[in-house]
Design a protein around this motif. Sequence first.
Motif, mmCIF file in Angstrom:
data_model
loop_
_atom_site.group_PDB
_atom_site.id
_atom_site.type_symbol
_atom_site.label_atom_id
_atom_site.label_comp_id
_atom_site.label_asym_id
_atom_site.label_seq_id
_atom_site.Cartn_x
_atom_site.Cartn_y
_atom_site.Cartn_z
ATOM 1 N N LEU A 115 37.680 106.979 88.105
ATOM 2 C CA LEU A 115 39.012 106.468 88.415
ATOM 3 C C LEU A 115 40.052 107.583 88.422
ATOM 4 N N ALA A 116 39.936 108.521 87.481
ATOM 5 C CA ALA A 116 40.868 109.650 87.457
ATOM 6 C C ALA A 116 40.740 110.488 88.723
ATOM 7 N N HIS A 117 39.512 110.614 89.222
ATOM 8 C CA HIS A 117 39.273 111.390 90.445
ATOM 9 C C HIS A 117 40.030 110.788 91.623
ATOM 10 N N TYR A 118 40.203 109.442 91.597
ATOM 11 C CA TYR A 118 40.910 108.754 92.676
ATOM 12 C C TYR A 118 42.322 108.353 92.271
ATOM 13 N N GLY A 119 42.876 109.041 91.277
ATOM 14 C CA GLY A 119 44.246 108.772 90.869
ATOM 15 C C GLY A 119 44.458 107.360 90.375
ATOM 16 N N GLY A 120 43.423 106.749 89.830
ATOM 17 C CA GLY A 120 43.517 105.397 89.304
ATOM 18 C C GLY A 120 43.304 104.307 90.334
ATOM 19 N N ASP A 121 43.132 104.665 91.597
ATOM 20 C CA ASP A 121 42.953 103.683 92.670
ATOM 21 C C ASP A 121 41.468 103.436 92.904
ATOM 22 N N ALA A 122 40.925 102.389 92.289
ATOM 23 C CA ALA A 122 39.498 102.093 92.408
ATOM 24 C C ALA A 122 39.110 101.656 93.805
ATOM 25 N N SER A 123 40.104 101.298 94.637
ATOM 26 C CA SER A 123 39.787 100.921 96.014
ATOM 27 C C SER A 123 39.250 102.094 96.815
ATOM 28 N N LEU A 124 39.456 103.307 96.313
ATOM 29 C CA LEU A 124 38.952 104.500 96.993
ATOM 30 C C LEU A 124 37.542 104.865 96.550
ATOM 31 N N ALA A 125 37.026 104.147 95.549
ATOM 32 C CA ALA A 125 35.702 104.452 94.998
ATOM 33 C C ALA A 125 34.624 103.571 95.630
ATOM 34 N N ASN A 126 33.388 103.978 95.439
ATOM 35 C CA ASN A 126 32.230 103.208 95.885
ATOM 36 C C ASN A 126 31.872 102.248 94.758
ATOM 37 N N VAL A 127 32.403 101.027 94.810
ATOM 38 C CA VAL A 127 32.299 100.075 93.708
ATOM 39 C C VAL A 127 31.129 99.129 93.926
ATOM 40 N N GLN A 128 30.405 98.842 92.852
ATOM 41 C CA GLN A 128 29.306 97.881 92.901
ATOM 42 C C GLN A 128 29.830 96.510 93.341
#
Length: 397
Positions: free
Chosen positions: A360-373
Motif C-alpha cells: 500500500l505504501a508503494h502505491y501511496g495508500g491507493d489499493a486500487s493501483l495494486a493487484n488485489v485478490q
Amino acid sequence: METASAGVTHVTWTDKKKHLWILGLVVPLSPFLAWGLVALTGWDVLWFTGGLILGVIGPVLDKALGEDSGNPPESVLGWLEERRYYRWCVYLYIPLQYAGLVLACWMWSRGDMSLLGKLGLTLTIANVGGIGINTAHELGHKKERAERWLSKVTLAQTAYGHFYIEHNRGHHVRVATPEDPASARLGESFYRFWPRTVRGSLRSAWRLERARLARTGRGPWTPRNDVLNAWAMTVVLYGGLMAAFGIGIAPYLLAQAVIGFTLLEVINYLEHYGLLRQKTPGGRYERCAPRHSWNSNSIASNILLYHLQRHSDHHANPTRRYQALRHFDEAPRLPGGYLVLARLVFVPPLWRRVMDGRVLAHYGGDASLANVQPGRHARYGAIPPAAGAATGAGGAA
C-alpha cells in the motif's frame, strides 16, 4: 581487480562477490555433506542438512552479511558477461545435482536407512532440485542452444519442464497483471496461490506451445513440443532410477519433486506480490518497469540464487547474465532476503503484517493501483475492477 576495456576507455572495477559465487555449489553438495556428517556422527537427523542450509544457515548469513547494492559500471557489462568463470559456477551445479540424486536413490533403496533419515534426505534433495529450477531459469533465458537444452535437463528432477516455456513466453509477457498465474495478488495467501500458479502455469505452457506449433502447421502431439520433450526427460530419468534402485524409491522421487517445485513457487510468490502494471489509454498494459518487482540486495540469498533478487533488471534484460544484474533505487525493496522471507510465506497473517503495508505504501495508500485478490478489495479500501473501469479509478485491469 578486474580490468575491462570499453572502446578506448579502460575501466578498473572489482567484483567484490566474484569468489563468493562458487559457494552456490554448497546446495548441490548438501546431500554429500549430509552423508558424511551422518557417517561421522551416526545422527540420522543430519540428513536434513539441506533444509538446515536454506532454512537456518542462509537466513542467518543474510542478516550477518548484510546487503550489497553496488553495480558494475555500464561500460563493463558486456565484458563481465563474457567471463567464463561465472558460467562454470552455474554449469557445475548440474552434474552435482544429479550425482546427489543418484546418491539419494541409492540410500532410499537400502534397507538399513531409518524413516527419519529417508525423510531428511528427501527434503535435502528437494532443496537441490528446487534451487536447480533457478539454475534452469538462469540458463533458459540465454541465447546459446546448449544452455537452453541444459535448462530442460536441470528441470527433469522436479518434473517441472513446462516452466521452460511458461516462464520465458508467459510470465515475462504477463508479469504483474491479474492474468499471470505466477504473480501473487495482494491479500492472496500462499495456500491459494499455490494451486492457482501450478495449474495455471501448466495450462499456459501447453497453450503457448500448441499455438507455436499451430503456426508451423503442426499439432501439439509431436516430439517438437517442448512441453512434451521436457516431460519425457523426467519419464526417462525416473524410469532409469527405478530400474536401477527399485520401485520403492518412487514415493521419495515424487515427494522431492513436489517439494522442489513448491520452493520455486514460494519465490514466485515473493517476487511480484501485490504489484500491478497499469493499463494505458489504449487498453494495453504498460511496459514492465523496476517498480513491478520486489528486490533485495541481501548477499547470502543472492549468492545462492544467482542474483535473482535483482529481479527488476532481470525483467528489463532477460538474457543478461546474473553477475551483471544491477540494483535500481526506484524498485520496491523487500524487508529482507528471499531466504528470510520465504519462511513468512507459510504463515499468512504474519506475511500480510509484514508485506501488505509495504504494498500500500508503494502505491501511496491507493489499493486500487495494486493487484488485489478478488473478493478482498473491501479489506484494503480498493474499488473492484468492474467499478473501477466505470469510474476510471486506478486505471487497473
